[in-house]
Design an enzyme around this catalytic site. Structure first.
Site, PDB file in Angstrom:
ATOM      1  N   ASP A  21       0.835  -1.205   0.000  1.00  0.00           N
ATOM      2  CA  ASP A  21       0.000   0.000   0.000  1.00  0.00           C
ATOM      3  C   ASP A  21       0.866   1.249   0.000  1.00  0.00           C
ATOM      4  O   ASP A  21       1.981   1.244   0.541  1.00  0.00           O
ATOM      5  CB  ASP A  21      -0.917  -0.030   1.241  1.00  0.00           C
ATOM      6  CG  ASP A  21      -2.061   0.953   1.127  1.00  0.00           C
ATOM      7  OD1 ASP A  21      -2.301   1.485   0.020  1.00  0.00           O
ATOM      8  OD2 ASP A  21      -2.724   1.211   2.150  1.00  0.00           O
ATOM      9  N   HIS A  38       2.853   3.048  -8.912  1.00  0.00           N
ATOM     10  CA  HIS A  38       2.732   1.612  -9.204  1.00  0.00           C
ATOM     11  C   HIS A  38       3.988   1.118  -9.925  1.00  0.00           C
ATOM     12  O   HIS A  38       4.503   0.043  -9.633  1.00  0.00           O
ATOM     13  CB  HIS A  38       1.493   1.330 -10.046  1.00  0.00           C
ATOM     14  CG  HIS A  38       0.199   1.703  -9.368  1.00  0.00           C
ATOM     15  ND1 HIS A  38      -0.036   1.424  -8.042  1.00  0.00           N
ATOM     16  CD2 HIS A  38      -0.926   2.326  -9.818  1.00  0.00           C
ATOM     17  CE1 HIS A  38      -1.251   1.858  -7.724  1.00  0.00           C
ATOM     18  NE2 HIS A  38      -1.799   2.420  -8.770  1.00  0.00           N
ATOM     19  N   SER A  66      -7.169  -5.865  -5.771  1.00  0.00           N
ATOM     20  CA  SER A  66      -8.322  -6.412  -5.048  1.00  0.00           C
ATOM     21  C   SER A  66      -9.583  -6.317  -5.904  1.00  0.00           C
ATOM     22  O   SER A  66      -9.636  -5.551  -6.875  1.00  0.00           O
ATOM     23  CB  SER A  66      -8.541  -5.644  -3.744  1.00  0.00           C
ATOM     24  OG  SER A  66      -9.013  -4.343  -4.029  1.00  0.00           O
ATOM     25  N   THR A  67     -10.603  -7.072  -5.513  1.00  0.00           N
ATOM     26  CA  THR A  67     -11.903  -6.988  -6.193  1.00  0.00           C
ATOM     27  C   THR A  67     -12.367  -5.528  -6.183  1.00  0.00           C
ATOM     28  O   THR A  67     -12.902  -5.020  -7.173  1.00  0.00           O
ATOM     29  CB  THR A  67     -12.932  -7.858  -5.429  1.00  0.00           C
ATOM     30  OG1 THR A  67     -12.376  -9.160  -5.249  1.00  0.00           O
ATOM     31  CG2 THR A  67     -14.233  -7.967  -6.167  1.00  0.00           C
ATOM     32  N   TRP A  70     -11.308  -2.704  -8.858  1.00  0.00           N
ATOM     33  CA  TRP A  70     -11.967  -2.513 -10.161  1.00  0.00           C
ATOM     34  C   TRP A  70     -12.701  -1.190 -10.213  1.00  0.00           C
ATOM     35  O   TRP A  70     -12.974  -0.663 -11.293  1.00  0.00           O
ATOM     36  CB  TRP A  70     -12.953  -3.651 -10.454  1.00  0.00           C
ATOM     37  CG  TRP A  70     -12.314  -4.962 -10.785  1.00  0.00           C
ATOM     38  CD1 TRP A  70     -12.395  -6.110 -10.050  1.00  0.00           C
ATOM     39  CD2 TRP A  70     -11.515  -5.287 -11.932  1.00  0.00           C
ATOM     40  NE1 TRP A  70     -11.685  -7.121 -10.665  1.00  0.00           N
ATOM     41  CE2 TRP A  70     -11.135  -6.643 -11.829  1.00  0.00           C
ATOM     42  CE3 TRP A  70     -11.063  -4.558 -13.037  1.00  0.00           C
ATOM     43  CZ2 TRP A  70     -10.339  -7.285 -12.780  1.00  0.00           C
ATOM     44  CZ3 TRP A  70     -10.263  -5.199 -13.984  1.00  0.00           C
ATOM     45  CH2 TRP A  70      -9.915  -6.539 -13.849  1.00  0.00           C
ATOM     46  N   LEU A 132      11.009 -20.710  -3.776  1.00  0.00           N
ATOM     47  CA  LEU A 132       9.903 -19.847  -3.332  1.00  0.00           C
ATOM     48  C   LEU A 132       8.703 -19.929  -4.287  1.00  0.00           C
ATOM     49  O   LEU A 132       8.882 -19.939  -5.503  1.00  0.00           O
ATOM     50  CB  LEU A 132      10.413 -18.393  -3.296  1.00  0.00           C
ATOM     51  CG  LEU A 132       9.366 -17.297  -3.077  1.00  0.00           C
ATOM     52  CD1 LEU A 132       8.915 -17.288  -1.618  1.00  0.00           C
ATOM     53  CD2 LEU A 132       9.937 -15.928  -3.451  1.00  0.00           C
TER      54      LEU A 132
HETATM   55  C1  FPP Z   1      -1.820   0.057  -3.383  1.00  0.00           C
HETATM   56  O1  FPP Z   1      -1.379   1.388  -3.366  1.00  0.00           O
HETATM   57  C2  FPP Z   1      -1.235  -0.706  -4.495  1.00  0.00           C
HETATM   58  C3  FPP Z   1      -1.940  -1.315  -5.487  1.00  0.00           C
HETATM   59  C4  FPP Z   1      -3.413  -1.283  -5.548  1.00  0.00           C
HETATM   60  C5  FPP Z   1      -1.293  -2.024  -6.593  1.00  0.00           C
HETATM   61  C6  FPP Z   1      -0.034  -2.767  -6.302  1.00  0.00           C
HETATM   62  C7  FPP Z   1       0.694  -2.989  -7.567  1.00  0.00           C
HETATM   63  C8  FPP Z   1       2.038  -2.968  -7.728  1.00  0.00           C
HETATM   64  C9  FPP Z   1       2.973  -2.810  -6.632  1.00  0.00           C
HETATM   65  C10 FPP Z   1       2.641  -3.052  -9.078  1.00  0.00           C
HETATM   66  C11 FPP Z   1       2.574  -4.332  -9.837  1.00  0.00           C
HETATM   67  C12 FPP Z   1       2.651  -5.574  -9.049  1.00  0.00           C
HETATM   68  C13 FPP Z   1       3.311  -6.700  -9.409  1.00  0.00           C
HETATM   69  C14 FPP Z   1       3.091  -7.913  -8.604  1.00  0.00           C
HETATM   70  C15 FPP Z   1       4.259  -6.781 -10.534  1.00  0.00           C
HETATM   71  P1  FPP Z   1      -2.440   2.553  -3.533  1.00  0.00           P
HETATM   72  O2  FPP Z   1      -2.583   2.849  -4.980  1.00  0.00           O
HETATM   73  O3  FPP Z   1      -3.713   2.188  -2.851  1.00  0.00           O
HETATM   74  O4  FPP Z   1      -1.736   3.751  -2.787  1.00  0.00           O
HETATM   75  P2  FPP Z   1      -2.412   4.903  -1.914  1.00  0.00           P
HETATM   76  O5  FPP Z   1      -3.078   4.218  -0.745  1.00  0.00           O
HETATM   77  O6  FPP Z   1      -1.256   5.762  -1.505  1.00  0.00           O
HETATM   78  O7  FPP Z   1      -3.388   5.617  -2.783  1.00  0.00           O
END
Ligand code: FPP
Length: 247
Positions: A21, A38, A66-67, A70, A132
């Site tokens: 997060d 990201h 997560s679901t 979307w 792993l």
């Molecule tokens: C949460 O941060 C993160 C996500 C919803 C996406 C996680 C994805 C990656 C780390 C990149 C790709 C993953 C792989 C496995 C290659 P947020 O967007 O909710 O951040 P915020 O809470 O600061 O808004």
């Protein structure tokens, strides 16, 4: 001394789960769009996967989508899906060299076709690995998983193949997406939020929870080792008393 050197080898958790997060907030610090966060989150994924392999963790589950995700703006969802395909294409060879296996949990069929194809390609390419297991939670939510399990169990009861009295914890485990892995012993969430957000609710019944203020793109394997060091210094009682554990 580095945290890695302080770890007790015999007490490395078999399964660590991470709620990644803080990507959006990380990007905002630099006045950038959320997808910039990201993109940099992938560097953290690379480091943590490497670290997990180095210390002999068996399963590392990452909550990647997560679901509920979307419902984010379409551009962000598209960027995340594109990033996933790119990261899998770029990293699969390296994962193979590192003896890493790939598995996915979640509603895979709801993912775009190109994501499903890339995942299937990578899972197949890494199927011979024995180190792993990297588990990506994609289009995943725990309530969805539990409802799906209940539906399939109800179907078996309806067909007369299962008695309601046979339904117990072990049977429930068999119907979850995680049926082939041990429950996580440690759950880490970055970015200072102290929530579970519909992640592995059944499986974390006895997991140790570790919250760190670090934003995901800044998280590295040394932070994973620190979390495991903290885990190793906790007393896990599983409902027993400290006295019982000593004796
Ligand atoms: C949460 O941060 C993160 C996500 C919803 C996406 C996680 C994805 C990656 C780390 C990149 C790709 C993953 C792989 C496995 C290659 P947020 O967007 O909710 O951040 P915020 O809470 O600061 O808004």
């Amino acid at each position: 001394m580095m945290f890695k050197d302080k770890l007790i080898k015999e007490r490395i958790p078999k399964h660590v789960a991470i709620i990644m997060d803080g990507n959006g907030r990380w990007a905002a610090q630099f006045g950038n769009e959320r997808s910039f966060g990201h993109e940099h989150g992938v560097e953290a994924v690379r480091s943590v996967v490497e670290g997990a392999g180095e210390i002999g963790i068996d399963f590392l589950t990452l909550y990647a989508f997560s679901t509920e995700n979307w419902s984010r703006p379409k551009e962000e969802v598209d960027a995340l899906m594109g990033l996933l395909v790119q990261a899998i294409s770029d990293e699969t060879d390296e994962l193979k060299k590192s003896n890493v296996r790939l598995q996915v949990i979640g509603d895979v069929k709801s993912l775009p076709d190109n994501v499903q194809e890339k995942l299937a390609w990578s899972i197949d390419k890494l199927s011979g690995s024995t180190g792993l297991t990297l588990v990506l939670a994609l289009s995943y939510s725990s309530k969805w998983e539990i409802v799906e399990a209940v539906k399939r169990i109800a179907e078996q009861v309806k067909l007369g193949k299962l008695e309601p009295s046979e339904i117990d914890y072990d049977l429930m485990n068999c119907y979850l997406n995680t049926s082939e892995m041990p429950d996580p012993e440690l759950l880490i969430r970055t970015s200072g939020e102290c929530r579970i957000s519909n992640f592995l609710l059944w499986q974390i019944a006895y997991a140790e929870l570790y919250f760190t203020p670090k934003l995901w793109p800044d998280f590295r394997k040394e932070d994973l080792f620190e979390a495991i060091f903290d885990f190793q210094n906790r007393e896990r009682r599983f409902g027993k008393t400290s006295q019982q554990l000593v004796s």
